[in-house]
Design an enzyme around this catalytic site. Structure first.
Site, mmCIF file in Angstrom:
data_model
loop_
_atom_site.group_PDB
_atom_site.id
_atom_site.type_symbol
_atom_site.label_atom_id
_atom_site.label_comp_id
_atom_site.label_asym_id
_atom_site.label_seq_id
_atom_site.Cartn_x
_atom_site.Cartn_y
_atom_site.Cartn_z
ATOM 1 N N ASP A 56 94.968 79.512 10.548
ATOM 2 C CA ASP A 56 94.055 79.192 11.806
ATOM 3 C C ASP A 56 94.507 79.454 13.364
ATOM 4 O O ASP A 56 95.784 78.966 13.292
ATOM 5 C CB ASP A 56 93.389 78.719 11.755
ATOM 6 C CG ASP A 56 92.273 78.291 12.900
ATOM 7 O OD1 ASP A 56 91.264 79.506 12.600
ATOM 8 O OD2 ASP A 56 91.537 77.042 13.061
ATOM 9 N N ASP B 291 92.107 77.310 16.457
ATOM 10 C CA ASP B 291 91.705 76.099 17.368
ATOM 11 C C ASP B 291 91.672 74.879 16.117
ATOM 12 O O ASP B 291 91.089 75.393 15.023
ATOM 13 C CB ASP B 291 90.437 76.673 17.333
ATOM 14 C CG ASP B 291 90.994 77.186 18.781
ATOM 15 O OD1 ASP B 291 91.283 77.342 19.933
ATOM 16 O OD2 ASP B 291 89.642 78.823 18.960
#
Length: 219
Positions: free
Chosen positions: A8, A10
Site C-alpha cells: 500500500d 499512504d
C-alpha cells in the site's frame, strides 16, 4: 519462484496524513458542508476517493458528493504543483525497498491513490524504477475488492502463494484474504494492530525491522 511484495502507499510507504486532512477539509468547505472529523477521515484512507466521500457525506446527494470529490482532487493537485505537498517516507522504507529489489523480490503497489498521485509520489522519492506493477483506484474497484492485487500478480507473473500484501489498513488485509495472498500489517499507519489482526493479518509489524525480518522468513 517469483516472490512478489505488494505495498500500500499512504500509511505504509509514506505519511501524507496532513495533506489528506487539509484537502478533505478544503473540499467540504467549498461544498458548504460541515467538516468531517479527522478521525473519520483517517479511518477511510486507503479506500478509493469516491467511496470515502460517500461514507463521509452519506446525506449529501450524488451531485454534491461528486463536487466534494472534484474539490479534493483539485486541491491536492494544486498543492502538489505549488510544491507544498509533504508525503515523507517512513524511516527505513527506502532502504527496505532497495534491499528487497536487490535480493530478487518483485515489488508492486496497490493503492487508493490516483495514477497521477502515485506516479508523482514515487518519482519524488526516486523509487519508481523499483516497482514492476503499479495499481491504483483509477483502474480498479476500491479496496477491499481484490482486483488491484490480482492485476499485480498477473503483471509480475507470480502465484498468490508466492506473494505478500503489506498495508496499514483493514482494507488491505481484507483485499489480501480475498486474493488468497499472505497479509502483513504495519502498525505505523491509519488502523490499529487489533484492527489489522481482526480483518485477517497473518502478521503485524510493529517496526521496520519486524517487517524486514518477516519478509526474510517468507519462502
Amino acid at each position: 519462484m517469483t516472490k512478489l511484495a505488494v505495498f500500500d502507499c499512504d500509511g505504509t510507504l509514506v505519511d501524507g496524513q496532513a495533506d489528506v486532512l487539509w484537502a478533505m477539509n478544503h473540499a467540504f468547505e467549498l461544498a458548504g458542508l460541515p467538516l468531517p472529523k479527522p478521525a473519520q477521515v483517517r479511518r477511510l484512507v486507503g479506500l478509493s476517493l469516491p467511496v470515502a466521500i460517500r461514507q463521509l457525506a452519506p446525506k449529501a446527494d450524488h451531485q454534491r458528493q461528486l463536487e466534494i470529490t472534484e474539490n479534493y482532487k483539485t486541491a491536492f493537485r494544486k498543492r502538489r504543483e505549488e510544491g507544498l505537498l509533504h508525503e515523507p517516507l517512513y524511516d527505513g522504507i527506502a532502504e527496505l525497498l532497495r534491499d528487497l529489489h536487490a535480493g530478487g523480490w518483485n515489488l508492486a503497489v496497490a493503492t487508493g491513490k490516483s495514477d497521477r498521485g502515485l506516479t508523482a509520489c514515487l518519482a519524488g522519492h526516486g523509487l519508481t524504477d523499483l516497482f514492476i506493477s503499479l495499481q491504483t483506484a483509477d483502474r480498479h474497484p476500491s479496496k477491499p475488492h481484490p482486483a488491484m492485487l490480482e492485476a499485480a500478480l498477473f503483471e509480475a507473473g507470480a502465484q498468490a502463494s508466492d506473494a505478500v500484501m503489506i498495508g496499514d489498513t483493514s482494507f488491505d488485509m481484507q483485499m489480501a484474504k480475498a486474493a488468497n495472498v499472505r497479509a502483513i500489517g504495519v502498525a505505523w499507519g491509519y488502523h490499529t494492530p487489533d484492527d489489522l489482526t481482526a480483518t485477517g493479518a497473518d502478521f503485524v509489524a510493529q517496526a521496520m525491522d519486524d517487517l524486514r525480518g518477516e519478509l526474510d522468513r517468507f519462502s
